[in-house]
Design a protein around this motif. Structure first.
Motif, PDB file in Angstrom:
ATOM      1  N   VAL A   1       0.968  -1.671  -0.166  1.00 24.27           N
ATOM      2  CA  VAL A   1       0.060  -0.387   0.194  1.00 24.27           C
ATOM      3  C   VAL A   1       0.948   1.434  -0.142  1.00 24.27           C
ATOM      4  O   VAL A   1       1.082   1.800  -0.958  1.00 24.27           O
ATOM      5  CB  VAL A   1      -1.116   0.218   1.326  1.00 24.27           C
ATOM      6  N   ALA A   2       1.849   0.878   1.012  1.00 25.92           N
ATOM      7  CA  ALA A   2       2.743   2.512   0.894  1.00 25.92           C
ATOM      8  C   ALA A   2       3.920   2.788  -0.307  1.00 25.92           C
ATOM      9  O   ALA A   2       3.922   4.229  -0.835  1.00 25.92           O
ATOM     10  CB  ALA A   2       4.019   2.400   2.072  1.00 25.92           C
ATOM     11  N   MET A   3       4.453   1.390  -1.096  1.00 27.47           N
ATOM     12  CA  MET A   3       4.765   1.815  -2.615  1.00 27.47           C
ATOM     13  C   MET A   3       3.568   2.112  -3.605  1.00 27.47           C
ATOM     14  O   MET A   3       4.241   2.439  -4.311  1.00 27.47           O
ATOM     15  CB  MET A   3       5.345   0.259  -2.460  1.00 27.47           C
ATOM     16  N   ARG A   4       3.004   1.848  -3.524  1.00 19.97           N
ATOM     17  CA  ARG A   4       1.482   1.996  -5.058  1.00 19.97           C
ATOM     18  C   ARG A   4       1.514   4.293  -4.365  1.00 19.97           C
ATOM     19  O   ARG A   4       0.932   4.267  -5.660  1.00 19.97           O
ATOM     20  CB  ARG A   4       0.279   1.907  -4.234  1.00 19.97           C
ATOM     21  N   LYS A   5       2.196   4.747  -3.597  1.00 16.80           N
ATOM     22  CA  LYS A   5       1.967   5.503  -3.420  1.00 16.80           C
ATOM     23  C   LYS A   5       3.153   6.721  -4.081  1.00 16.80           C
ATOM     24  O   LYS A   5       3.357   8.077  -3.917  1.00 16.80           O
ATOM     25  CB  LYS A   5       1.615   6.014  -1.688  1.00 16.80           C
ATOM     26  N   THR A   6       4.130   5.357  -4.386  1.00 17.92           N
ATOM     27  CA  THR A   6       5.316   6.434  -4.067  1.00 17.92           C
ATOM     28  C   THR A   6       5.703   6.635  -5.919  1.00 17.92           C
ATOM     29  O   THR A   6       5.057   6.545  -6.857  1.00 17.92           O
ATOM     30  CB  THR A   6       6.439   5.777  -4.264  1.00 17.92           C
ATOM     31  N   LYS A   7       7.022   7.738  -6.282  1.00 20.65           N
ATOM     32  CA  LYS A   7       7.085   8.664  -7.472  1.00 20.65           C
ATOM     33  C   LYS A   7       7.611   7.660  -8.222  1.00 20.65           C
ATOM     34  O   LYS A   7       6.757   7.043  -9.437  1.00 20.65           O
ATOM     35  CB  LYS A   7       8.135   9.362  -7.113  1.00 20.65           C
ATOM     36  N   ASP A   8       8.370   6.866  -7.680  1.00 19.06           N
ATOM     37  CA  ASP A   8       8.530   5.018  -8.879  1.00 19.06           C
ATOM     38  C   ASP A   8       8.037   4.326  -9.061  1.00 19.06           C
ATOM     39  O   ASP A   8       7.981   4.248 -10.187  1.00 19.06           O
ATOM     40  CB  ASP A   8      10.380   4.951  -7.431  1.00 19.06           C
ATOM     41  N   HIS A   9       7.387   4.349  -7.881  1.00 17.67           N
ATOM     42  CA  HIS A   9       6.025   2.923  -8.825  1.00 17.67           C
ATOM     43  C   HIS A   9       5.165   4.139 -10.011  1.00 17.67           C
ATOM     44  O   HIS A   9       4.978   3.189 -10.583  1.00 17.67           O
ATOM     45  CB  HIS A   9       4.743   3.119  -7.817  1.00 17.67           C
ATOM     46  N   LEU A  10       5.111   5.299  -9.987  1.00 16.43           N
ATOM     47  CA  LEU A  10       4.011   5.738 -10.930  1.00 16.43           C
ATOM     48  C   LEU A  10       4.909   5.864 -11.902  1.00 16.43           C
ATOM     49  O   LEU A  10       4.241   5.734 -12.989  1.00 16.43           O
ATOM     50  CB  LEU A  10       3.355   7.495 -10.533  1.00 16.43           C
ATOM     51  N   GLU A  11       6.334   6.395 -11.617  1.00 18.08           N
ATOM     52  CA  GLU A  11       7.162   6.430 -13.196  1.00 18.08           C
ATOM     53  C   GLU A  11       7.710   4.589 -13.052  1.00 18.08           C
ATOM     54  O   GLU A  11       7.137   4.852 -14.636  1.00 18.08           O
ATOM     55  CB  GLU A  11       8.216   6.731 -12.579  1.00 18.08           C
ATOM     56  N   GLY A  12       7.444   4.025 -12.633  1.00 20.58           N
ATOM     57  CA  GLY A  12       7.374   2.943 -13.539  1.00 20.58           C
ATOM     58  C   GLY A  12       6.045   2.094 -14.039  1.00 20.58           C
ATOM     59  O   GLY A  12       6.739   0.971 -15.010  1.00 20.58           O
ATOM     60  N   ILE A  13       5.101   2.178 -13.500  1.00 22.89           N
ATOM     61  CA  ILE A  13       3.877   1.698 -14.238  1.00 22.89           C
ATOM     62  C   ILE A  13       3.595   2.508 -16.022  1.00 22.89           C
ATOM     63  O   ILE A  13       3.708   1.988 -16.459  1.00 22.89           O
ATOM     64  CB  ILE A  13       2.303   1.314 -13.409  1.00 22.89           C
ATOM     65  N   ASN A  14       4.164   3.676 -15.540  1.00 29.64           N
ATOM     66  CA  ASN A  14       3.759   5.047 -16.599  1.00 29.64           C
ATOM     67  C   ASN A  14       5.382   4.276 -17.921  1.00 29.64           C
ATOM     68  O   ASN A  14       4.025   3.973 -18.757  1.00 29.64           O
ATOM     69  CB  ASN A  14       4.355   6.508 -16.435  1.00 29.64           C
ATOM     70  N   ALA A  15       6.318   4.111 -17.474  1.00 31.51           N
ATOM     71  CA  ALA A  15       7.229   3.725 -18.489  1.00 31.51           C
ATOM     72  C   ALA A  15       6.725   1.868 -19.097  1.00 31.51           C
ATOM     73  O   ALA A  15       7.312   1.872 -19.931  1.00 31.51           O
ATOM     74  CB  ALA A  15       8.594   3.249 -17.679  1.00 31.51           C
ATOM     75  N   PHE A  16       6.035   1.248 -18.122  1.00 26.11           N
ATOM     76  CA  PHE A  16       5.726  -0.065 -18.800  1.00 26.11           C
ATOM     77  C   PHE A  16       4.650   0.327 -19.682  1.00 26.11           C
ATOM     78  O   PHE A  16       5.209  -0.745 -20.780  1.00 26.11           O
ATOM     79  CB  PHE A  16       4.868  -1.167 -17.799  1.00 26.11           C
ATOM     80  N   VAL A  17       3.887   1.350 -19.106  1.00 26.22           N
ATOM     81  CA  VAL A  17       3.048   1.499 -20.326  1.00 26.22           C
ATOM     82  C   VAL A  17       3.394   1.475 -21.821  1.00 26.22           C
ATOM     83  O   VAL A  17       2.741   1.577 -22.886  1.00 26.22           O
ATOM     84  CB  VAL A  17       1.338   1.589 -19.825  1.00 26.22           C
ATOM     85  N   GLU A  18       4.235   2.335 -21.458  1.00 24.00           N
ATOM     86  CA  GLU A  18       4.521   3.767 -23.014  1.00 24.00           C
ATOM     87  C   GLU A  18       5.614   2.804 -23.227  1.00 24.00           C
ATOM     88  O   GLU A  18       6.344   2.868 -24.462  1.00 24.00           O
ATOM     89  CB  GLU A  18       5.169   4.554 -21.965  1.00 24.00           C
ATOM     90  N   LYS A  19       6.429   1.797 -22.837  1.00 27.67           N
ATOM     91  CA  LYS A  19       7.560   1.185 -23.635  1.00 27.67           C
ATOM     92  C   LYS A  19       8.373   1.146 -23.876  1.00 27.67           C
ATOM     93  O   LYS A  19       9.047   2.200 -24.120  1.00 27.67           O
ATOM     94  CB  LYS A  19       6.768   0.334 -24.599  1.00 27.67           C
ATOM     95  N   ARG A  20       9.204   1.801 -22.617  1.00 28.29           N
ATOM     96  CA  ARG A  20       9.952   2.653 -22.107  1.00 28.29           C
ATOM     97  C   ARG A  20      11.210   2.156 -20.505  1.00 28.29           C
ATOM     98  O   ARG A  20      10.265   1.841 -19.990  1.00 28.29           O
ATOM     99  CB  ARG A  20      10.262   4.182 -22.443  1.00 28.29           C
ATOM    100  N   LYS A  21      12.392   3.057 -20.827  1.00 30.38           N
ATOM    101  CA  LYS A  21      13.174   2.608 -20.130  1.00 30.38           C
ATOM    102  C   LYS A  21      12.966   3.851 -18.666  1.00 30.38           C
ATOM    103  O   LYS A  21      12.528   4.356 -19.101  1.00 30.38           O
ATOM    104  CB  LYS A  21      14.555   2.391 -19.516  1.00 30.38           C
ATOM    105  N   PRO A  22      11.815   2.903 -17.623  1.00 31.79           N
ATOM    106  CA  PRO A  22      11.658   4.206 -16.218  1.00 31.79           C
ATOM    107  C   PRO A  22      13.268   4.781 -15.334  1.00 31.79           C
ATOM    108  O   PRO A  22      14.350   4.192 -16.043  1.00 31.79           O
ATOM    109  CB  PRO A  22      11.629   3.197 -15.387  1.00 31.79           C
ATOM    110  N   ALA A  23      12.484   5.789 -15.597  1.00 33.02           N
ATOM    111  CA  ALA A  23      13.368   6.499 -14.440  1.00 33.02           C
ATOM    112  C   ALA A  23      13.573   6.896 -12.774  1.00 33.02           C
ATOM    113  O   ALA A  23      12.712   7.688 -12.734  1.00 33.02           O
ATOM    114  CB  ALA A  23      13.768   8.280 -15.748  1.00 33.02           C
ATOM    115  N   PHE A  24      14.502   6.208 -12.378  1.00 36.02           N
ATOM    116  CA  PHE A  24      13.538   6.524 -10.717  1.00 36.02           C
ATOM    117  C   PHE A  24      14.688   6.867  -9.947  1.00 36.02           C
ATOM    118  O   PHE A  24      15.659   7.415 -10.063  1.00 36.02           O
ATOM    119  CB  PHE A  24      14.157   5.113 -10.280  1.00 36.02           C
ATOM    120  N   VAL A  25      13.982   7.606  -8.883  1.00 36.81           N
ATOM    121  CA  VAL A  25      14.514   8.748  -9.068  1.00 36.81           C
ATOM    122  C   VAL A  25      14.185   8.473  -6.443  1.00 36.81           C
ATOM    123  O   VAL A  25      15.058   9.022  -6.314  1.00 36.81           O
ATOM    124  CB  VAL A  25      13.764   9.871  -7.641  1.00 36.81           C
TER     125      VAL A  25
END
Length: 260
Positions: A234-258
């Motif tokens: 539940v906590a991880m779902r609220k992180t910037k890295d998770h949002l970046e990860g799923i957006n990168a997955f859908v957009e088929k690109r490499k994620p940029a985690f912070v």
């Protein structure tokens, strides 16, 4: 009972559960998670069934959680409710009074891999892809993935696998003790059926009794792991890295985690 995402068939002492969302690579949405939990709980009181084979319809075992549905505004998934059913299905699977066989073809990733690891025996086709790849979308393993990995390979190796998200073929996974038997592509159905019949021709009541003795000792640990996985997911779902990860997955690109 009628299911919309799974099929459960019972023939005498053998049951077969098929994840049945082939158009989505058997990705687990909130409905499938609930139905899996319900199905496993229904088998807990079935004294006649002694072996359960778990497989996937179509071209794969399971691609894991349904990432696209996680971000679909039209069908929002309540992570708190989802984690209740994920915990239910993992605990019910571990406590089943049957010998469980995971029959993997195609891929078993994320929650799909956790489900397979919760089975007593894992058979995988040689070109299957297996991965505990939650890290790629900024999440932690759930479905008791931490517990099942530790049981099979110990803490240090479990951490390495979780942190790397390594994608393995079946032979590599067997080398890490994550798969019990590797079979040629296209033959896992036959291989799992043959193994099931071998078990059914053995003194299986004694085998199931040993499973119960060993598993019952671990239930408090499993409960604690599931509780912590639920809190942290539940906590991880609220992180910037998770949002970046799923957006990168859908957009088929490499994620940029912070790291946030």
């Amino acid at each position: 009972m009628l299911w919309s995402t799974i099929e459960l068939t019972i023939e005498g002492r053998l049951a077969r559960l098929t994840m049945n969302r082939p158009d989505s690579m058997n990705a687990m949405d909130d409905i499938m998670m609930k139905e899996l939990a319900d199905a496993f709980e229904s088998l807990a009181s079935n004294d006649e069934v002694q072996v359960l084979i778990i497989n996937g319809a179509g071209r794969t075992f399971s691609a894991g959680g349904d990432i696209k549905k996680m971000i679909d505004p039209n069908t929002p998934m309540d992570i708190g409710e989802v984690m209740i059913d994920v915990s239910r299905l993992a605990k019910a699977l571990y406590r089943l009074p049957q010998i469980t066989i995971a029959a993997i073809h195609g891929s078993a990733a994320g929650l799909g891999f956790s489900l397979a690891l919760g089975c007593d025996v894992i058979i995988a086709e040689e070109n299957s892809k297996l991965a505990m790849n939650f890290i790629g979308i900024g999440l932690i393993p759930d479905g008791a993935g931490h517990f099942f990995l530790k049981e099979r390979i110990g803490v240090p190796q479990a951490l390495q696998l979780i942190w790397s998200g390594e994608v393995m073929n079946a032979q590599a996974a067997k080398g890490k003790r994550l798969v019990d038997e590797v079979v040629p592509d296209g033959s896992v159905g036959q291989a799992s059926a043959m193994l099931a019949q071998k078990f059914l021709s053995a003194p299986i009541a004694a085998m199931i009794a040993s499973k119960k003795i060993l598993h019952e000792q671990k239930l408090s640990e499993l409960d604690n792991v599931l509780h912590m996985e639920s809190e942290q997911q539940v906590a991880m779902r609220k992180t910037k890295d998770h949002l970046e990860g799923i957006n990168a997955f859908v957009e088929k690109r490499k994620p940029a985690f912070v790291g946030e």
